[in-house]
Write a protein that holds these residues in place. Sequence first.
Motif, PDB file in Angstrom:
ATOM      1  N   LEU A 100       0.820  -1.208   0.000  1.00 55.17           N
ATOM      2  CA  LEU A 100       0.000   0.000   0.000  1.00 55.17           C
ATOM      3  C   LEU A 100       0.858   1.264   0.000  1.00 55.17           C
ATOM      4  O   LEU A 100       0.557   2.240  -0.677  1.00 55.17           O
ATOM      5  CB  LEU A 100      -0.934  -0.006   1.219  1.00 55.17           C
ATOM      6  CG  LEU A 100      -2.054  -1.058   1.210  1.00 55.17           C
ATOM      7  CD1 LEU A 100      -2.742  -1.097   2.568  1.00 55.17           C
ATOM      8  CD2 LEU A 100      -3.057  -0.756   0.108  1.00 55.17           C
TER       9      LEU A 100
ATOM     10  N   SER B 132       0.933   3.984  -3.084  1.00 57.44           N
ATOM     11  CA  SER B 132       0.612   5.378  -2.775  1.00 57.44           C
ATOM     12  C   SER B 132       1.769   6.305  -3.119  1.00 57.44           C
ATOM     13  O   SER B 132       1.570   7.413  -3.634  1.00 57.44           O
ATOM     14  CB  SER B 132       0.253   5.523  -1.290  1.00 57.44           C
ATOM     15  OG  SER B 132      -0.894   4.772  -0.969  1.00 57.44           O
TER      16      SER B 132
ATOM     17  N   THR C 248      -5.955   2.664   5.466  1.00 60.28           N
ATOM     18  CA  THR C 248      -4.735   1.894   5.260  1.00 60.28           C
ATOM     19  C   THR C 248      -4.332   1.148   6.528  1.00 60.28           C
ATOM     20  O   THR C 248      -3.956  -0.041   6.485  1.00 60.28           O
ATOM     21  CB  THR C 248      -3.583   2.819   4.822  1.00 60.28           C
ATOM     22  OG1 THR C 248      -3.966   3.510   3.625  1.00 60.28           O
ATOM     23  CG2 THR C 248      -2.313   2.027   4.559  1.00 60.28           C
TER      24      THR C 248
END
Length: 282
Positions: free
Chosen positions: A33, A37, A73
């Motif tokens: 993640l 990002s 997240t």
Amino acid sequence: MTTYVLLAVLVAALCHASWNALVKFGNDRFFGLVMISFFAGILTIPALFWFGLPSPNAIRWLILSVIFHIGYTYFLSQAYTHGDLSQIYPISRGSAPLITAILSAVLFNDLISFMGLIGILLIISGVVIIAFAGKKFTLNIKGKALVFALCTAFFTACYTLSDGYGSRASEDPIVYTLWLFLLNGIVLMVPGIIKYRNTLFQGIQQYWRSGLFGGLMQLLSYGIVIWAMSQAPIVIVAAIRETSVLFAMFLSIVFLKEKFNLMRVTACVIILFGVLLAKLST
């Protein structure tokens, strides 16, 4: 919702399913993640020189969205730490559109029609059926995992509403999208640097291709969704976005040779009928 907007959201769902299926970062989901990002944020920088600063009316929504994305997240990574993917996914993804509808009605008095609600419930049902297709149905999930999964769904609903209203407040949804991904990339890199300070550079060298592709696909898929929410009811767009599960199923059938069993056929029919009702309700 026009047919053009519906098709755009379906394309976004396909993009979302594609990068989730193709991008791999090993077993550490939080690292994945962070990488996605980070690279999504990098990709926005050249465009920001052209599009400029966000609208003043959209700044508060941007700040809220970044906070909600941090929560999403964190809770998603914790949910997968304490529970299995087969249990976490249908709970977090399936309940998010329903929570979005509830929050939208309570906070913004944005009510959907009965037909739209039925369409959303059908899409959610289809998502849950696909998640359990070919598996033994069980609700044997740890308490912590259930809490984290529901928190993930809650923060998904929160950032969905924030981005929906932010795109409407912004003079240009594209500008809002670019700044959102830049800020998310910057903010999520902070815990990433802290947690992976000894291995981060090595990880970037190893997974930069996956991160770049994943970041591009995430930017494209969610960017389309943000634009669509400026054109159509937020709750309906959020629900139709979950058809990414349907596309993920087709990808697994084509590339992983998984069986197209009766449960999956049933789920397809239910989801398609739900999408039809959702479109006709607007």
